[in-house]
Design a protein around this motif. Structure first.
Motif, short mmCIF file in Angstrom:
data_model
loop_
_atom_site.label_atom_id
_atom_site.label_comp_id
_atom_site.label_asym_id
_atom_site.label_seq_id
_atom_site.Cartn_x
_atom_site.Cartn_y
_atom_site.Cartn_z
N THR A 1 -0.15 10.45 10.24
CA THR A 1 0.68 11.52 10.81
C THR A 1 -0.18 12.77 11.06
N GLY B 1 -10.73 11.81 13.25
CA GLY B 1 -10.20 11.96 11.90
C GLY B 1 -9.57 10.70 11.36
N GLY C 1 -6.36 4.09 26.31
CA GLY C 1 -5.52 3.75 25.15
C GLY C 1 -5.99 4.51 23.93
N MET C 2 -5.05 5.17 23.25
CA MET C 2 -5.41 5.89 22.02
C MET C 2 -4.57 5.38 20.85
N SER C 3 -5.25 5.24 19.71
CA SER C 3 -4.59 4.74 18.51
C SER C 3 -4.67 5.77 17.39
N ALA D 1 -8.31 -6.00 4.84
CA ALA D 1 -8.67 -5.72 6.23
C ALA D 1 -9.91 -6.51 6.63
N VAL E 1 -6.67 1.65 -1.87
CA VAL E 1 -7.63 1.56 -0.76
C VAL E 1 -8.64 0.40 -0.91
N ALA F 1 1.21 2.80 13.97
CA ALA F 1 2.44 2.66 13.19
C ALA F 1 3.31 3.92 13.08
N LEU G 1 -6.85 -5.29 17.70
CA LEU G 1 -5.91 -6.33 18.16
C LEU G 1 -5.47 -6.07 19.60
N ILE H 1 -9.78 6.46 10.79
CA ILE H 1 -10.72 5.33 10.79
C ILE H 1 -10.01 3.98 10.84
N HIS H 2 -8.69 3.99 11.01
CA HIS H 2 -7.96 2.71 11.09
C HIS H 2 -8.30 2.04 12.43
N LEU I 1 -8.93 -2.49 1.86
CA LEU I 1 -10.18 -2.69 2.61
C LEU I 1 -10.59 -4.16 2.59
N PHE J 1 0.86 -1.19 0.00
CA PHE J 1 0.00 0.00 0.00
C PHE J 1 0.89 1.23 0.00
N ARG J 2 1.90 1.19 0.87
CA ARG J 2 2.85 2.31 0.96
C ARG J 2 3.52 2.56 -0.38
N ILE K 1 -10.41 2.17 25.15
CA ILE K 1 -9.52 2.34 24.00
C ILE K 1 -10.31 2.87 22.80
C1 B12 Z 1 -5.43 -1.20 6.51
C2 B12 Z 1 -5.09 0.23 6.19
C3 B12 Z 1 -6.13 1.08 5.80
C4 B12 Z 1 -7.59 0.63 5.79
C5 B12 Z 1 -8.12 0.66 7.25
C6 B12 Z 1 -9.10 -0.44 7.53
C7 B12 Z 1 -9.37 -0.56 9.01
N1 B12 Z 1 -10.56 -1.00 9.30
O1 B12 Z 1 -8.54 -0.30 9.84
C8 B12 Z 1 -8.23 1.71 4.87
C9 B12 Z 1 -8.17 1.22 3.44
C10 B12 Z 1 -9.65 2.13 5.22
C11 B12 Z 1 -7.22 2.85 5.01
C12 B12 Z 1 -7.55 4.17 4.74
C13 B12 Z 1 -6.62 5.18 4.72
N2 B12 Z 1 -5.28 5.06 4.91
CO1 B12 Z 1 -4.45 3.45 5.61
N3 B12 Z 1 -3.41 1.96 6.01
C14 B12 Z 1 -3.74 0.72 6.24
C15 B12 Z 1 -2.44 -0.11 6.45
C16 B12 Z 1 -2.14 -0.82 5.13
C17 B12 Z 1 -2.42 -1.15 7.53
C18 B12 Z 1 -2.80 -0.66 8.93
C19 B12 Z 1 -3.03 -1.87 9.79
O2 B12 Z 1 -4.14 -2.29 9.99
N4 B12 Z 1 -1.91 -2.49 10.21
C20 B12 Z 1 -1.94 -3.73 10.97
C21 B12 Z 1 -2.05 -3.44 12.45
C22 B12 Z 1 -2.03 -4.77 13.20
O3 B12 Z 1 -0.93 -2.67 12.83
P1 B12 Z 1 -1.06 -1.26 13.58
O4 B12 Z 1 -2.30 -0.57 13.16
O5 B12 Z 1 0.22 -0.54 13.45
O6 B12 Z 1 -1.28 -1.64 15.09
C23 B12 Z 1 -0.30 -2.23 15.94
C24 B12 Z 1 0.60 -1.21 16.65
O7 B12 Z 1 0.75 0.00 15.95
C25 B12 Z 1 0.02 -1.07 18.02
N5 B12 Z 1 -1.10 -0.16 18.25
C26 B12 Z 1 -2.00 0.36 17.38
N6 B12 Z 1 -2.92 1.09 18.01
C27 B12 Z 1 -2.62 1.06 19.32
C28 B12 Z 1 -3.23 1.67 20.41
C29 B12 Z 1 -2.70 1.49 21.69
C30 B12 Z 1 -3.37 2.11 22.85
C31 B12 Z 1 -1.53 0.72 21.84
C32 B12 Z 1 -0.97 0.56 23.18
C33 B12 Z 1 -0.91 0.10 20.75
C34 B12 Z 1 -1.46 0.28 19.50
O8 B12 Z 1 -0.46 -2.37 18.28
C35 B12 Z 1 -1.07 -2.87 17.08
C36 B12 Z 1 -1.08 -4.37 17.10
O9 B12 Z 1 0.21 -4.94 17.22
C37 B12 Z 1 -1.41 1.04 6.79
C38 B12 Z 1 0.05 0.72 6.48
C39 B12 Z 1 0.89 0.50 7.71
N7 B12 Z 1 2.06 0.00 7.49
O10 B12 Z 1 0.51 0.77 8.82
C40 B12 Z 1 -1.97 2.21 5.97
C41 B12 Z 1 -1.67 3.65 6.36
C42 B12 Z 1 -1.74 3.84 7.86
N8 B12 Z 1 -2.77 4.37 5.71
C43 B12 Z 1 -2.39 5.50 5.19
C44 B12 Z 1 -3.24 6.41 4.51
C45 B12 Z 1 -2.59 7.61 3.88
C46 B12 Z 1 -4.64 6.20 4.46
C47 B12 Z 1 -5.69 7.12 3.81
C48 B12 Z 1 -5.50 8.61 4.07
C49 B12 Z 1 -5.70 6.77 2.32
C50 B12 Z 1 -6.57 7.63 1.44
N9 B12 Z 1 -5.90 8.27 0.52
O11 B12 Z 1 -7.76 7.69 1.62
C51 B12 Z 1 -7.00 6.60 4.44
C52 B12 Z 1 -7.30 7.31 5.78
C53 B12 Z 1 -8.71 7.35 6.18
C54 B12 Z 1 -8.83 7.92 7.59
N10 B12 Z 1 -9.37 9.11 7.72
O12 B12 Z 1 -8.43 7.30 8.56
C55 B12 Z 1 -0.90 5.75 5.39
C56 B12 Z 1 -0.61 6.83 6.44
C57 B12 Z 1 0.54 7.71 6.03
C58 B12 Z 1 0.78 8.81 6.98
N11 B12 Z 1 2.01 9.26 6.95
O13 B12 Z 1 -0.03 9.27 7.71
C59 B12 Z 1 -0.37 4.32 5.73
C60 B12 Z 1 0.85 4.29 6.65
C61 B12 Z 1 -0.02 3.67 4.36
C62 B12 Z 1 1.07 4.42 3.62
N12 B12 Z 1 2.32 4.12 3.84
O14 B12 Z 1 0.78 5.27 2.83
N13 B12 Z 1 -6.02 2.39 5.42
#
Ligand code: B12
Length: 234
Positions: free
Chosen positions: A164, A112, A158-160, A80, A73, A193, A121, A114-115, A77, A66-67, A107
């Motif tokens: 950026t 703003g 907890g906030m996620s 996801a 998207v 992330a 998890l 929706i992830h 989706l 995706f990155r 949590i």
């Molecule tokens: C799936 C995904 C989506 C899905 C979300 C589906 C859903 N129901 O969540 C969809 C397609 C909807 C989406 C939309 C968008 N996305 Co998106 N998405 C992703 C993606 C590929 C994976 C995220 C994910 O689920 N990872 C898997 C989980 C398990 O990992 P995690 O979230 O990091 O969580 C772990 C830790 O971070 C931590 N953690 C997380 N939350 C919390 C909270 C607490 C309290 C604690 C303690 C720990 C913790 O523990 C988790 C489990 O181990 C990421 C890429 C990436 N590498 O992150 C991009 C990413 C986050 N998205 C991105 C973007 C740009 C968008 C959009 C703006 C795209 C668009 N042009 O519309 C929109 C945003 C919409 C919005 N307003 O939020 C960018 C953000 C870039 C940036 N610099 O901000 C990313 C990084 C992709 C990229 N490289 O371009 N996305």
């Protein structure tokens, strides 16, 4: 194998099945993911291993593509959604550990944003570790967080945030807690992330957690410390 020949998931050895799951997740094939999760469970895999070694690992690949602009998207989706199918099966099993109640967590994903996969998890793993979890869902305003703290009186907030552009909103919530004189009543954990430890410190959180396993360990140690302090204070 020719394209029209169907892969029988149950016939694949574990390592090939896990690779197939990563492919299926990539292709957003929810039913196949659900079937594979059931197969691994029947082979004695722990829910935690299935979650981390197959689902989260597969989602990481989706994240990279995706990155890099290879996936868009709609595909993400679907991936996801397939991941959620697998998580839905694993959730009750992760929770079924019979662990004693450790404390309570509220949590949610910030305004703003929706992830929710990572947040879900963390919630699941926290429940599995014996915490009571109230999930506020996505797109939470400071008012929603504060109302939940007021009504639920959790140990942990907890906030996620995955964007950026939304991560600074965590500071808005913490600053409002400070202004209301309630900051120190809660352990504040943040994750997502794009965050890192420095960011967590800079916004005044108690800790940044890189993943769900770290979140559980961090929550446990903070809650234990809080209980010890309460005991020391009589
Ligand atoms: C799936 C995904 C989506 C899905 C979300 C589906 C859903 N129901 O969540 C969809 C397609 C909807 C989406 C939309 C968008 N996305 Co998106 N998405 C992703 C993606 C590929 C994976 C995220 C994910 O689920 N990872 C898997 C989980 C398990 O990992 P995690 O979230 O990091 O969580 C772990 C830790 O971070 C931590 N953690 C997380 N939350 C919390 C909270 C607490 C309290 C604690 C303690 C720990 C913790 O523990 C988790 C489990 O181990 C990421 C890429 C990436 N590498 O992150 C991009 C990413 C986050 N998205 C991105 C973007 C740009 C968008 C959009 C703006 C795209 C668009 N042009 O519309 C929109 C945003 C919409 C919005 N307003 O939020 C960018 C953000 C870039 C940036 N610099 O901000 C990313 C990084 C992709 C990229 N490289 O371009 N996305």
């Amino acid at each position: 194998m020719s394209d029209d020949e169907e892969i029988i998931l149950a016939d694949l050895p574990d390592d090939e099945l896990v690779l197939q799951m990563m492919d299926d997740l990539y292709d957003g094939l929810k039913e196949e993911i659900e079937e594979s999760v059931q197969i691994l469970l029947s082979r004695g895999w722990t829910p935690y291993d299935i979650l981390t070694k197959a689902l989260v690992a597969g989602m990481t690949i989706v994240g990279h593509d995706f990155r890099d602009g290879i996936l868009f998207v709609p595909e993400v989706l679907l991936a996801a959604n397939a991941m959620k199918g697998g998580m839905f099966i694993l959730k009750p099993l992760l929770i079924e550990t019979g662990a004693p109640r450790m404390g309570k967590m509220v949590i949610g994903t910030v305004k703003g944003d929706i992830h929710d996969i990572g947040k879900n998890l963390v919630g699941m793993m926290m429940e599995g570790a014996g915490f009571e979890v109230l999930d506020l869902g996505i797109n939470n305003s400071v008012e929603k967080y504060l109302a939940a703290l007021e009504s639920e009186k959790p140990d942990i907030l907890g906030m996620s945030a995955l964007l950026t552009t939304t991560m600074p909103y965590m500071k808005v919530v913490i600053d409002t807690m400070i202004a209301n004189g309630i900051r120190d009543d809660y352990i504040v954990l943040v994750g997502g992330a794009p965050l890192n430890e420095e960011f967590g410190k800079a916004i005044g959180a108690d800790a940044y957690c890189r993943d769900a396993a770290v979140a559980v360990e961090t929550a446990k140690s903070f809650v234990a410390r809080k209980h010890n302090q309460m005991a020391a204070n009589g």
